[in-house]
Motif scaffolding. Structure first.
Motif, PDB file in Angstrom:
ATOM      1  N   PRO A   5       4.327   5.807  -2.852  1.00  0.00           N
ATOM      2  CA  PRO A   5       3.361   6.914  -2.876  1.00  0.00           C
ATOM      3  C   PRO A   5       1.961   6.411  -3.219  1.00  0.00           C
ATOM      4  O   PRO A   5       1.794   5.592  -4.131  1.00  0.00           O
ATOM      5  CB  PRO A   5       3.904   7.824  -3.985  1.00  0.00           C
ATOM      6  N   THR A   6       0.969   6.883  -2.505  1.00  0.00           N
ATOM      7  CA  THR A   6      -0.404   6.427  -2.713  1.00  0.00           C
ATOM      8  C   THR A   6      -1.370   7.600  -2.793  1.00  0.00           C
ATOM      9  O   THR A   6      -1.033   8.742  -2.442  1.00  0.00           O
ATOM     10  CB  THR A   6      -0.856   5.511  -1.573  1.00  0.00           C
ATOM     11  N   VAL A 157       3.604  10.052 -17.000  1.00  0.00           N
ATOM     12  CA  VAL A 157       2.451  10.634 -16.317  1.00  0.00           C
ATOM     13  C   VAL A 157       1.217   9.796 -16.614  1.00  0.00           C
ATOM     14  O   VAL A 157       0.969   9.419 -17.766  1.00  0.00           O
ATOM     15  CB  VAL A 157       2.193  12.087 -16.751  1.00  0.00           C
ATOM     16  N   CYS A 158       0.455   9.491 -15.577  1.00  0.00           N
ATOM     17  CA  CYS A 158      -0.863   8.879 -15.720  1.00  0.00           C
ATOM     18  C   CYS A 158      -1.869   9.846 -15.113  1.00  0.00           C
ATOM     19  O   CYS A 158      -1.822  10.118 -13.909  1.00  0.00           O
ATOM     20  CB  CYS A 158      -0.916   7.535 -15.009  1.00  0.00           C
ATOM     21  N   HIS A 210       4.735   9.539 -12.445  1.00  0.00           N
ATOM     22  CA  HIS A 210       3.898  10.545 -11.777  1.00  0.00           C
ATOM     23  C   HIS A 210       2.429  10.208 -12.033  1.00  0.00           C
ATOM     24  O   HIS A 210       2.005  10.137 -13.187  1.00  0.00           O
ATOM     25  CB  HIS A 210       4.190  11.950 -12.305  1.00  0.00           C
ATOM     26  N   VAL A 211       1.673   9.997 -10.964  1.00  0.00           N
ATOM     27  CA  VAL A 211       0.232   9.794 -11.070  1.00  0.00           C
ATOM     28  C   VAL A 211      -0.453  11.070 -10.597  1.00  0.00           C
ATOM     29  O   VAL A 211      -0.158  11.564  -9.500  1.00  0.00           O
ATOM     30  CB  VAL A 211      -0.232   8.592 -10.229  1.00  0.00           C
ATOM     31  N   ILE A 212      -1.318  11.601 -11.434  1.00  0.00           N
ATOM     32  CA  ILE A 212      -1.985  12.866 -11.114  1.00  0.00           C
ATOM     33  C   ILE A 212      -3.494  12.674 -11.181  1.00  0.00           C
ATOM     34  O   ILE A 212      -4.029  12.250 -12.205  1.00  0.00           O
ATOM     35  CB  ILE A 212      -1.560  13.983 -12.092  1.00  0.00           C
ATOM     36  N   PHE A 213      -4.171  12.975 -10.081  1.00  0.00           N
ATOM     37  CA  PHE A 213      -5.631  13.014 -10.059  1.00  0.00           C
ATOM     38  C   PHE A 213      -6.079  14.448 -10.350  1.00  0.00           C
ATOM     39  O   PHE A 213      -5.549  15.401  -9.760  1.00  0.00           O
ATOM     40  CB  PHE A 213      -6.169  12.625  -8.684  1.00  0.00           C
ATOM     41  N   ASP A 244       5.489   9.712  -7.292  1.00  0.00           N
ATOM     42  CA  ASP A 244       4.550  10.539  -6.539  1.00  0.00           C
ATOM     43  C   ASP A 244       3.132  10.361  -7.069  1.00  0.00           C
ATOM     44  O   ASP A 244       2.915   9.993  -8.221  1.00  0.00           O
ATOM     45  CB  ASP A 244       4.945  12.020  -6.570  1.00  0.00           C
ATOM     46  N   VAL A 245       2.187  10.608  -6.177  1.00  0.00           N
ATOM     47  CA  VAL A 245       0.771  10.695  -6.507  1.00  0.00           C
ATOM     48  C   VAL A 245       0.311  12.064  -6.030  1.00  0.00           C
ATOM     49  O   VAL A 245       0.479  12.397  -4.855  1.00  0.00           O
ATOM     50  CB  VAL A 245      -0.055   9.589  -5.825  1.00  0.00           C
ATOM     51  N   THR A 246      -0.237  12.852  -6.933  1.00  0.00           N
ATOM     52  CA  THR A 246      -0.590  14.242  -6.607  1.00  0.00           C
ATOM     53  C   THR A 246      -2.039  14.507  -6.988  1.00  0.00           C
ATOM     54  O   THR A 246      -2.496  14.089  -8.052  1.00  0.00           O
ATOM     55  CB  THR A 246       0.317  15.224  -7.364  1.00  0.00           C
TER      56      THR A 246
END
Length: 258
Positions: A5-6, A157-158, A210-213, A244-246
């Motif tokens: 995921p990117t 989470v990041c 989980h990476v969240i912007f 995932d990246v969300t």
């Protein structure tokens, strides 16, 4: 689910305005915490790394409000930092100081669960100390990569932001830290922003489940469109995650061609 995921391929969650945006993300973080703790057993904490910035500050203020604070599992959550300016925590530009004032001072989180980045000594040594902290607290000697189902994540989470120049964390365009794929934490000195910084590196961020912007405002729209078009000159484009990246954004930041 993508094996890698990117930022360019991650899901877009769009909300009418910043108020709806931060409320939705706060509820999502609560759900992720509850799910992680339910799946991990009594000894498994929920680990999250937080960023600075104006929009995250609205999120932290909401999380500190009594209605939300009484529901969040503070005692079983470990808090880390994505990056910080290498200034004393009492400095107005310190992300660690901001987190303490806006969030940690108002919720029942044990001090032993808060891991701010160091704010003294030499910056390179401070980066090594923070990496040592991550290794000690998580028990990891190597970082997991996408597709690895046996090694636990560094972080559950990041939470990231993105600047109008496409930087994220303290990964700024043209900096040597962008090619550092060995260290988990590094010191850097952006040419276009004040202060020496400490930052998680690409591999440390990618070791997050989980990476969240979190982005808001029309000034982010064009840059987000470039990330989604896989513009490799932008540091944010190279961000990836384990599961995932969300993108959580308001309508104003939504690219027309995403």
């Amino acid at each position: 689910m993508s094996a890698h995921p990117t930022a360019a391929t991650g899901a877009l969650k769009v909300f009418p305005d910043r108020e709806h945006l931060v409320h939705a993300l706060a509820e999502h973080l609560l759900a992720l915490a509850e799910r992680t703790l339910a799946e991990g057993g009594a000894d498994r904490p929920f680990r999250i790394a937080l960023s600075g910035g104006s929009t995250p500050q609205a999120l932290y203020a909401l999380m500190a409000a009594p209605d939300y604070a009484r529901r969040f599992p503070w005692a079983r959550t470990q808090f880390f930092m994505v990056d910080d300016r290498f200034v004393p925590h009492s400095h107005a530009d310190s992300n660690g100081g901001m987190l303490q004032r806006l969030l940690f001072d108002h919720v029942p989180v044990p001090k032993s669960n808060i891991f701010l980045m160091p704010d003294s000594g030499a910056s390179t040594e401070a980066a090594r100390r923070y990496e040592a902290t991550l290794r000690r607290v998580t028990g990891l000697n190597t970082l997991p990569t996408a597709g690895n189902t046996t090694t636990p994540p560094l972080l559950d989470v990041c939470l990231l932001g993105m600047g109008t120049d496409g930087h994220t964390a303290s990964l700024f365009p043209g900096q040597d830290v962008l090619s550092n794929h060995t260290d988990w934490v590094a010191a850097c000195t952006p040419a276009t922003a004040p202060h020496i910084r400490l930052t998680l590196t690409y591999p440390a961020i990618a070791a997050s489940r989980h990476v969240i912007f979190l982005v808001a405002g029309a000034d982010k729209q064009a840059m987000l469109a470039r990330v989604r078009a896989q513009d490799t000159s932008l540091p944010a484009t190279a961000i990836s995650g384990l599961c995932d990246v969300t993108w959580y954004m308001d309508q104003a930041a939504m690219p027309l061609t995403a």
